[in-house]
Every structure is written in C-alpha cells, then in structure tokens.
Design a protein around this motif. Structure first.
Motif, short mmCIF file in Angstrom:
data_model
loop_
_atom_site.label_atom_id
_atom_site.label_comp_id
_atom_site.label_asym_id
_atom_site.label_seq_id
_atom_site.Cartn_x
_atom_site.Cartn_y
_atom_site.Cartn_z
N TYR A 28 0.85 -1.21 0.00
CA TYR A 28 0.00 0.00 0.00
C TYR A 28 0.88 1.26 0.00
O TYR A 28 1.12 1.85 1.06
CB TYR A 28 -0.91 0.00 1.22
CG TYR A 28 -1.90 -1.14 1.26
CD1 TYR A 28 -2.82 -1.33 0.22
CD2 TYR A 28 -1.92 -2.04 2.32
CE1 TYR A 28 -3.73 -2.39 0.25
CE2 TYR A 28 -2.83 -3.09 2.36
CZ TYR A 28 -3.72 -3.26 1.32
OH TYR A 28 -4.61 -4.29 1.36
N TRP A 32 -4.06 6.20 2.46
CA TRP A 32 -5.44 5.68 2.57
C TRP A 32 -6.18 6.46 3.64
O TRP A 32 -5.59 6.81 4.69
CB TRP A 32 -5.42 4.18 2.93
CG TRP A 32 -5.55 3.29 1.73
CD1 TRP A 32 -6.68 2.66 1.31
CD2 TRP A 32 -4.53 2.91 0.80
NE1 TRP A 32 -6.42 1.92 0.17
CE2 TRP A 32 -5.12 2.06 -0.17
CE3 TRP A 32 -3.17 3.22 0.66
CZ2 TRP A 32 -4.40 1.52 -1.24
CZ3 TRP A 32 -2.46 2.69 -0.40
CH2 TRP A 32 -3.08 1.85 -1.33
N HIS A 70 -10.91 7.48 -0.92
CA HIS A 70 -10.30 6.44 -0.08
C HIS A 70 -8.79 6.32 -0.29
O HIS A 70 -8.08 5.93 0.62
CB HIS A 70 -11.06 5.12 -0.21
CG HIS A 70 -10.51 4.04 -1.08
ND1 HIS A 70 -10.44 4.14 -2.46
CD2 HIS A 70 -10.05 2.80 -0.77
CE1 HIS A 70 -9.96 2.99 -2.94
NE2 HIS A 70 -9.71 2.18 -1.95
N ILE A 71 -8.29 6.72 -1.49
CA ILE A 71 -6.83 6.73 -1.70
C ILE A 71 -6.43 8.08 -2.31
O ILE A 71 -7.10 8.57 -3.21
CB ILE A 71 -6.36 5.65 -2.70
CG1 ILE A 71 -6.87 4.25 -2.34
CG2 ILE A 71 -4.83 5.62 -2.81
CD1 ILE A 71 -6.51 3.18 -3.38
N TYR A 80 1.13 -0.91 -7.16
CA TYR A 80 -0.26 -1.08 -6.68
C TYR A 80 -1.22 -1.06 -7.86
O TYR A 80 -1.05 -0.29 -8.80
CB TYR A 80 -0.63 0.05 -5.71
CG TYR A 80 -2.06 -0.05 -5.23
CD1 TYR A 80 -2.39 -0.92 -4.19
CD2 TYR A 80 -3.08 0.67 -5.84
CE1 TYR A 80 -3.71 -1.04 -3.76
CE2 TYR A 80 -4.40 0.55 -5.42
CZ TYR A 80 -4.70 -0.31 -4.38
OH TYR A 80 -6.01 -0.43 -3.96
N TRP A 157 -14.78 -1.91 -1.03
CA TRP A 157 -13.59 -1.18 -0.57
C TRP A 157 -13.97 0.01 0.30
O TRP A 157 -13.14 0.50 1.07
CB TRP A 157 -12.75 -0.71 -1.76
CG TRP A 157 -11.98 -1.81 -2.43
CD1 TRP A 157 -11.68 -3.03 -1.91
CD2 TRP A 157 -11.40 -1.78 -3.75
NE1 TRP A 157 -10.96 -3.77 -2.83
CE2 TRP A 157 -10.77 -3.02 -3.95
CE3 TRP A 157 -11.35 -0.83 -4.77
CZ2 TRP A 157 -10.09 -3.34 -5.13
CZ3 TRP A 157 -10.67 -1.15 -5.94
CH2 TRP A 157 -10.06 -2.39 -6.12
N ASP A 162 -12.87 -5.48 2.67
CA ASP A 162 -12.99 -5.76 1.24
C ASP A 162 -13.74 -7.05 0.86
O ASP A 162 -14.58 -7.02 -0.02
CB ASP A 162 -11.59 -5.85 0.60
CG ASP A 162 -10.81 -4.55 0.74
OD1 ASP A 162 -11.25 -3.64 1.46
OD2 ASP A 162 -9.74 -4.47 0.11
N ARG A 195 -5.58 -13.24 0.64
CA ARG A 195 -6.13 -12.05 -0.03
C ARG A 195 -7.48 -12.40 -0.68
O ARG A 195 -7.84 -13.56 -0.80
CB ARG A 195 -5.15 -11.58 -1.13
CG ARG A 195 -3.80 -11.08 -0.64
CD ARG A 195 -3.84 -9.67 -0.08
NE ARG A 195 -4.47 -8.72 -0.98
CZ ARG A 195 -4.79 -7.47 -0.65
NH1 ARG A 195 -4.54 -7.02 0.56
NH2 ARG A 195 -5.37 -6.67 -1.51
N TYR A 201 -12.04 -9.74 -7.20
CA TYR A 201 -11.33 -8.62 -7.85
C TYR A 201 -12.01 -8.20 -9.14
O TYR A 201 -12.12 -7.01 -9.45
CB TYR A 201 -9.84 -8.97 -8.09
CG TYR A 201 -8.95 -8.19 -7.14
CD1 TYR A 201 -8.81 -8.60 -5.82
CD2 TYR A 201 -8.32 -7.01 -7.53
CE1 TYR A 201 -8.04 -7.86 -4.93
CE2 TYR A 201 -7.55 -6.27 -6.64
CZ TYR A 201 -7.42 -6.71 -5.34
OH TYR A 201 -6.68 -5.96 -4.45
N TYR A 345 -8.04 -12.49 4.89
CA TYR A 345 -8.36 -11.07 4.95
C TYR A 345 -9.51 -10.77 5.91
O TYR A 345 -9.33 -10.87 7.11
CB TYR A 345 -8.62 -10.59 3.52
CG TYR A 345 -8.15 -9.19 3.19
CD1 TYR A 345 -6.96 -8.68 3.68
CD2 TYR A 345 -8.90 -8.37 2.36
CE1 TYR A 345 -6.53 -7.39 3.34
CE2 TYR A 345 -8.49 -7.08 2.01
CZ TYR A 345 -7.30 -6.60 2.52
OH TYR A 345 -6.90 -5.33 2.18
C1 DGY Z 1 -6.82 -3.01 -1.54
O1 DGY Z 1 -6.36 -2.72 -2.64
O2 DGY Z 1 -6.65 -4.10 -0.99
C2 DGY Z 1 -7.52 -1.99 -0.77
O3 DGY Z 1 -8.12 -2.48 0.37
C3 DGY Z 1 -8.49 -1.24 -1.62
O4 DGY Z 1 -8.33 0.05 -1.26
#
Ligand code: DGY
Length: 416
Positions: A28, A32, A70-71, A80, A157, A162, A195, A201, A345
């Motif tokens: 990350y 965030w 959020h980001i 990323y 998200w 998530d 994950r 996804y 997760y």
């Molecule tokens: C991620 O990419 O795992 C985040 O939680 C989304 O912001």
C-alpha cells in the motif's frame, strides 16, 4: 531490549512520507483515508503536530462535492493496482473515486481532547471541522437518498472490509463481463491465500469501471450501483463521528455545525435498530436493493458498539464476542459459520483497528471487562506475532503485509 512502544514508533517513522503515512511499504504505497485518521492517533503519542498534518493532508484532497476519497495517489508507484489511470477521476492530485469509513470526526475529537498543546490544537481543529462536516453532509445527501438515517456503501472497498462474507450475496448481482484485462499487484506482495479471490477482484473492477463510465458524478453513483449495502459498522463510525464533531463544534461556538451533526447522529442511532438481529446477538448488514437483512454475522455488526447503542445491545455484543471462543479476539467472522476462513483477509482474521473501536465503544457502554479482554488479547498478538496487517484468530499467526502502520498506531493507543 526494545519495547513495544519503541517498535511501534519506529514503524510509524519508517512509513512516514513527510506529510502523509503509507499503510505499509510495497503493498500500500499511497495515503489511505481511514488508515491515516487512525494513524494520527498513534502519532500523537510522540509528535502531536505531525498527527494533525496527517489528517490535514487527507482533507487537502477532499472533492468539491464534500467526498473524501479512499486513496490519494501522492506519488507515482506501479506496485499497486488499480492505480490512478484506472480510476481516472481527473483530480489535480490523482485520487480514487470512492470513500471510506468516516473516522476523521472521531479522530479530531480524540486528538483535541488529549492534546497537550491546546492552543495549537484549537487552531487546527477549527480549520478542519467545517471540512469534516461537509463530508458528513455529503454522506447523508448522496448515500441516503431516501432519508432513512443510514448510509449505504456502493463498493466493498468503501467499508474497508474488502472481502467480508457480508458482501457475498449482494456481490452476485455485480457482473464481471467486459472488464479490461488486468494484472493484480497485491498478490505479489502478500500470500494470495490470505487475499481476496480473482472473482472478487473482477467485481471490484467492474464497479470501478461502471462508476468511471458515469464520470464520477457522486450524486448519481448510489442509484446506479447494483451494490448498495447498509453496513452497521460503517454507519456506527459515521454516527460516532457526527456526535463527536457536534461536541467539538459546540465547544468552539460553531452552533450550526453542532446542530446539524447532532441531528445526523440522533437519526442514525434510531435507524440502527432496523439492523438488529436477536438471533445473532448483533447488528447485520442490510441489502438496500432487496430491502433485506443479510444473513452474515461479520464484525461490522459488532463494530456497531462504537456508537452510542442502547446498553442492552452493547451487552449482547460483548456476549457474542465471548461466544466466538477464539484464542484471539475479535474474529472478523464467527468461526462456527462454515464460511469462516481464519486466514483470508476479512473472512475470519483479527484486525487491531476494529478491536480498538469495539473496545472503545464497549468501555463507554459500561462493558469494561469485555473491553479490557479485547485490549489484552490485541497486545498478546503483538508480543507473539509482531506488527502484522491482520492475524489468524485461532493460532495468532501474522498475515498480510508486515510492519503495518495502523497496527503500530493502535498499539500506542492500547498501551496509553
Ligand atoms: C486493496 O487494494 O486491498 C484496498 O483495500 C483497496 O483500497
């Protein structure tokens, strides 16, 4: 021997990029939203001025409509996905186009109440308060179009949880056809078994592309989303933030903002009753598209204790946590549910930020013993397994990213 405090401060310093902090190196690499607000609570223990800066940087990227993304993609980093080119929100500094739990109002109050430099704190809170209030106003205007008192998330998200089991049923409605082919980056930094899955996804990405196709007009996205979920934890954070902001505003003579936020909090609190389940001894998510409660007793329904729920509800939540029976608490999903996954997760693992908010709420509601057990369990995890992103609630094994910022921040709070 280095102490837990020294270790935690070292992690916060290591992940500090000057005016914002990354959640962890690699996985990350940007700022965030709720990570930052909770991180500031850790920073206040060794650098109060820096703690305020963390939140100020986030709000410098607030959208004109009031949303706080959020980001914030401060610097290029292709480690990323999905990056700024996928979001394509057109902001001067690139940001994502969805939001996250509104923990800022609570964080402001805590920073202010516990500040040693009250003069500096007052100046900084005075400047931030109207911005946080604009975010709250945006939430109720765009995410509660029916005026029910509760807001919906339109992407998993946004809840921060998530891949919670809470979203499995409503996610069935989100298609995956037509999405642009992509390569995940998260699974290059963390174990793929810990994950979200590829299928999840694909759906995350479908929603992003759908919202992008609507030009990120935040007034339109709620009604246009096939995924509209009222999450009790998300709402509890917002309700608590409104109540905390109202108190702050009152003290500073900002009476209009105080009255507005007091009203949001009271309405929200009353509406939370609709989400209560006697059978589960906790609150549940509501699928707004179907108008039905979702049969999944995830931690969002326990996190509801963060706002001023009735004492009997807080007592029932404390008992439900006890009944999980895991060595480490609080599991993000009850182990007795066959869908529970101790390592994946938000489908079972323990997260310290959630523990912090649940413990805080339970203590305020008079459930001091339950709160103390959560705090003790959280610190046991750190001593056994270090500062991980999340943990297996049964074995305590560290999972996800390492040297994690908000975990370190929460440790400083737990030790205070
Ligand atoms: C991620 O990419 O795992 C985040 O939680 C989304 O912001």
């Amino acid at each position: 021997m280095t102490t837990l405090t020294e270790n935690a401060i070292e992690i916060l310093r290591e992940n500090d990029r000057g005016h914002y902090t990354v959640p962890t190196k690699g996985l990350y690499p940007f700022q965030w939203n709720w990570d930052s607000c909770l991180t500031a609570l850790g920073q206040r223990h060794f650098d109060e001025a820096r703690a305020w800066t963390e939140i100020e940087t986030l709000f410098a990227h607030q959208w004109p409509c009031g949303m706080v993304p959020h980001i914030v993609f401060h610097k290029h980093d292709d480690g990323y996905f999905p990056g700024p080119d996928v979001w394509a929100t057109g902001r001067p500094t690139p940001t994502s186009g969805i939001t996250q739990p509104a923990v800022a109002g609570f964080a402001l109050r805590r920073l202010y109440d516990r500040a040693s430099d009250k003069v500096a704190a007052e100046a900084r809170v005075q400047a931030l308060l109207p911005k946080v209030a604009a975010w709250h106003r945006w939430f109720y205007a765009t995410r509660d179009p029916g005026g029910e008192g509760l807001v919906a998330i339109i992407h998993p998200w946004e809840a921060g949880r998530d891949n919670s089991i809470d979203w499995d049923a409503p996610f069935e409605r989100v298609p995956t056809d037509g999405i642009t082919p992509y390569t995940r980056r998260d699974t290059q930094h963390a174990d793929p078994a810990h994950r979200p899955t590829k299928e999840q996804y694909d759906r995350y990405l479908w929603l992003v592309e759908h919202f992008r196709g609507l030009g990120w007009d935040t007034a339109k996205l709620h009604d246009a989303s096939p995924f509209q979920v009222v999450d009790p934890g998300f709402n509890a954070i917002l309700i608590r933030a409104c109540a905390d902001l109202a108190d702050l505003a009152e003290g500073l003579g900002m009476t209009d903002l105080a009255a507005e936020n007091r009203k949001f909090a009271a309405r929200g609190l009353a509406a939370m009753e609709r989400l209560w389940s006697d059978a589960h001894g906790q609150y549940l998510c509501l699928d707004r598209v179907r108008g039905e409660l979702i049969d999944s007793a995830s931690v969002g329904g326990l996190l509801a204790a963060f706002c001023a729920v009735p004492p009997a509800r807080a007592a029932a939540i404390a008992a439900t946590i006890e009944a999980h029976g895991t060595r480490f608490r609080v599991a993000s999903h009850p182990p007795a549910d066959p869908r529970f996954d101790a390592k994946r997760y938000w489908r079972g693992p323990v997260w310290l930020v959630v523990n912090y908010m649940i413990a805080d709420g339970l203590a305020r509601a008079g459930q001091e013993d339950a709160a103390a057990r959560i705090t003790a369990s959280s610190l046991d995890l750190i001593r056994e397994s270090g500062f991980a992103e999340y943990y297996d609630p049964i074995t305590g094994a560290p999972l996800g990213g390492g040297r994690f910022t908000w975990t370190a921040a929460m440790v400083l709070e737990f030790l205070a």
